[in-house]
Design an enzyme around this catalytic site. Structure first.
Site, PDB file in Angstrom:
ATOM      1  CB  ALA A  13      -1.007  -0.059   1.323  1.00 18.85           C
ATOM      2  CD  GLU A  36       9.308  -1.755   5.619  1.00 14.62           C
ATOM      3  OE1 GLU A  36       9.488  -2.726   6.704  1.00 14.62           O
ATOM      4  OE2 GLU A  36       8.130  -1.491   5.307  1.00 14.62           O
ATOM      5  CB  CYS A  46       0.278 -13.719  -1.123  1.00 10.50           C
ATOM      6  SG  CYS A  46      -0.864 -12.802  -0.197  1.00 10.50           S
ATOM      7  CG  ASN A 311      -0.716  -4.205  -4.409  1.00  5.95           C
ATOM      8  OD1 ASN A 311       0.466  -3.523  -4.797  1.00  5.95           O
ATOM      9  ND2 ASN A 311      -0.486  -5.296  -3.984  1.00  5.95           N
ATOM     10  NE  ARG A 448     -30.049 -26.458 -14.409  1.00  5.46           N
ATOM     11  CZ  ARG A 448     -29.678 -27.368 -15.028  1.00  5.46           C
ATOM     12  NH1 ARG A 448     -28.489 -27.612 -15.846  1.00  5.46           N
ATOM     13  NH2 ARG A 448     -30.412 -28.679 -14.834  1.00  5.46           N
TER      14      ARG A 448
END
Length: 457
Positions: A13, A36, A46, A311, A448
């Site tokens: 992000a 950072e 991930c 992101n 269905r």
């Protein structure tokens, strides 16, 4: 005089926001500094289980852009190993500690993007002094775990605590590395992200590859020898372990935000508007796993930590910072994973979510195959749909099956996003050829069946 943007957090992000802002504003107009605390920027958390297992050979394959790229191509001053320790909104500055060199810096800002992500839930019994116990949230975490697994003597027995996505994926990764693996889950099922009947299919597949699953078991502590973990203590007795992986989920990393007085929502994440602005705090934006967002089906604020959302949210914040206009419309909780070759997908509400949100609903399960039954390689899959009783609108869907199962959840996610009814879904013009689907795709068969259930009701 150039404005100054400070970004707190250098992963998906934060760096998406910084990159988008830079694309629209050059250095003479906007100076960008990103802090950072770890060793890496813009990486795929991930993908960590697949590096741990060896499916992905090199750690750096998980890194999308390194700090040198951000400096050279985007003119962003990335400062690794710098942990922001305070945000002073009155003075419009952040305080950061240099974790390697020591010392403290204060940096002013005109605009601030808060993108600290999430932190693993670590229970009180997980003593940080006992070596061999790992959360797996960052690439630094993964590097520490990989070093432990590669050291001599190599661990032989692993216990994974928690049966969510990361717990299940890490259990498989450790099996692939040749360890004996026990997964402990306090609830009655692993994979609580799907309903119990679908989770039972996942549990069967996990047992099929040799994972020992202990459900309904509470962990109470650790045993250690010479400072190294030797067992996980449970109410049912000790489980021997040379390595322990915590898969208990994550929580928004909001400590700095709360200390600075930013608003925290009901989900525990930072409150933001659709443009990713923090309401009531001019010039402050937030994005990623630290924020809460709107669930488009339930209408409730939720915390759904996924790289896809991070992101997109970062991109929205960056466009707006750059003078454009963009909004983040919310989430529906679409996610996929796998256990060995069994694929799992979900979107929207589970049965308990639908009930908690006040919906009256029907749910159906349909079994079919991934391709024409006569075509080589045809395998079964189970599709579950949840539909609102009064309108027939799709509320949620889950898929568990073998080859080509999980990505079919995307068809259902698009239907859900656009508020389609299951009756409308029966006429979807989906692709057909024997190698890819039966004449009636499993999605259509389930739709269905849902229509029939609504008419019977």
């Amino acid at each position: 005089m150039a404005q100054r943007l400070i970004v707190v957090g250098g992963d998906a992000a934060g760096m998406a926001a910084a990159s988008q802002a830079r694309r629209r504003r050059d250095r003479s107009d906007l100076e960008i500094v990103a802090f950072e605390r770890g060793h890496f920027t813009s990486y795929s958390a991930c993908g960590i289980p697949y590096w741990i297992s060896g499916v992905v050979p090199e750690r750096d394959q998980l890194i999308a852009r390194d700090p040198a790229t951000f400096r050279a191509d985007f003119d962003i001053d990335v400062r690794l190993r710098h942990e922001v320790t305070a945000i002073d909104l009155a003075r419009r500055e952040v305080v950061a500690r240099d974790l390697d060199g020591g010392g403290e810096v204060r940096e002013p800002f005109d605009e601030l993007v808060y993108a600290t992500g999430a932190v693993p839930k670590r229970p009180d019994w997980a003593d940080p002094e006992v070596r061999g116990v790992f959360g797996v949230q960052t690439l630094d975490d993964a590097s520490a775990l990989r070093a432990w697994l590669d050291a001599e003597p190599a661990p032989r027995r692993a216990v994974v605590v928690g049966g969510g996505y990361i717990g299940v994926e890490m259990a498989e990764a450790l099996i692939q590395r040749g360890l004996s693996v026990t997964l402990v889950e306090q609830a009655d099922q692993p994979m609580a992200t799907v309903d119990p009947d679908m989770a039972a299919l996942v549990a069967d597949a996990m047992r099929g590859i040799g994972i020992d699953i202990r459900t309904g078991v509470e962990v109470t502590g650790l045993d250690e020898r010479a400072g190294r973990v030797s067992a996980v203590v449970t109410a049912d007795g000790p489980l021997p372990a040379d390595v322990v992986v915590l898969g208990l989920g994550v929580r928004p990393d909001t400590a700095l935000a709360e200390a600075a007085g930013l608003p925290i929502g009901l989900s525990g994440g930072i409150r933001v508007d659709r443009r990713m602005r923090v309401p009531g705090v001019p010039g402050v934006w937030a994005a990623g796993d630290c924020v809460e967002t709107l669930h488009r089906v339930s209408g409730l604020p939720v915390h759904v930590p996924l790289g896809t959302h991070a992101n997109k949210q970062g991109r929205v914040a960056g466009i707006n910072l750059g003078g454009g206009y963009a909004t983040f419309p919310g989430v529906i909780g679409t996610a996929v994973t796998k256990v060995c070759e069994l694929e799992v997908g979900r979107t929207g509400l589970r049965e308990r979510d639908a009930a908690a949100s006040g919906f009256e609903f029907v749910s159906v399960r349909a079994e079919s195959t991934n391709r024409a039954g006569y075509y080589p390689g045809a395998r079964t899959m189970t599709v579950k749909l949840i539909a609102e009783r009064s309108s027939g609108r799709l509320l949620g869907a889950q898929i568990v099956g073998w080859s080509e199962a999980a990505k079919r959840i995307d068809t259902l996610a698009v239907a859900l996003w656009n508020e389609m009814t299951v009756d409308e879904m029966t006429a979807l013009d989906l692709g057909y050829a024997p190698p890819y689907a039966p004449v009636w795709d499993p999605v259509l068969i389930a739709a269905r069946k849902a229509v029939d259930a609504l008419h019977q009701g």
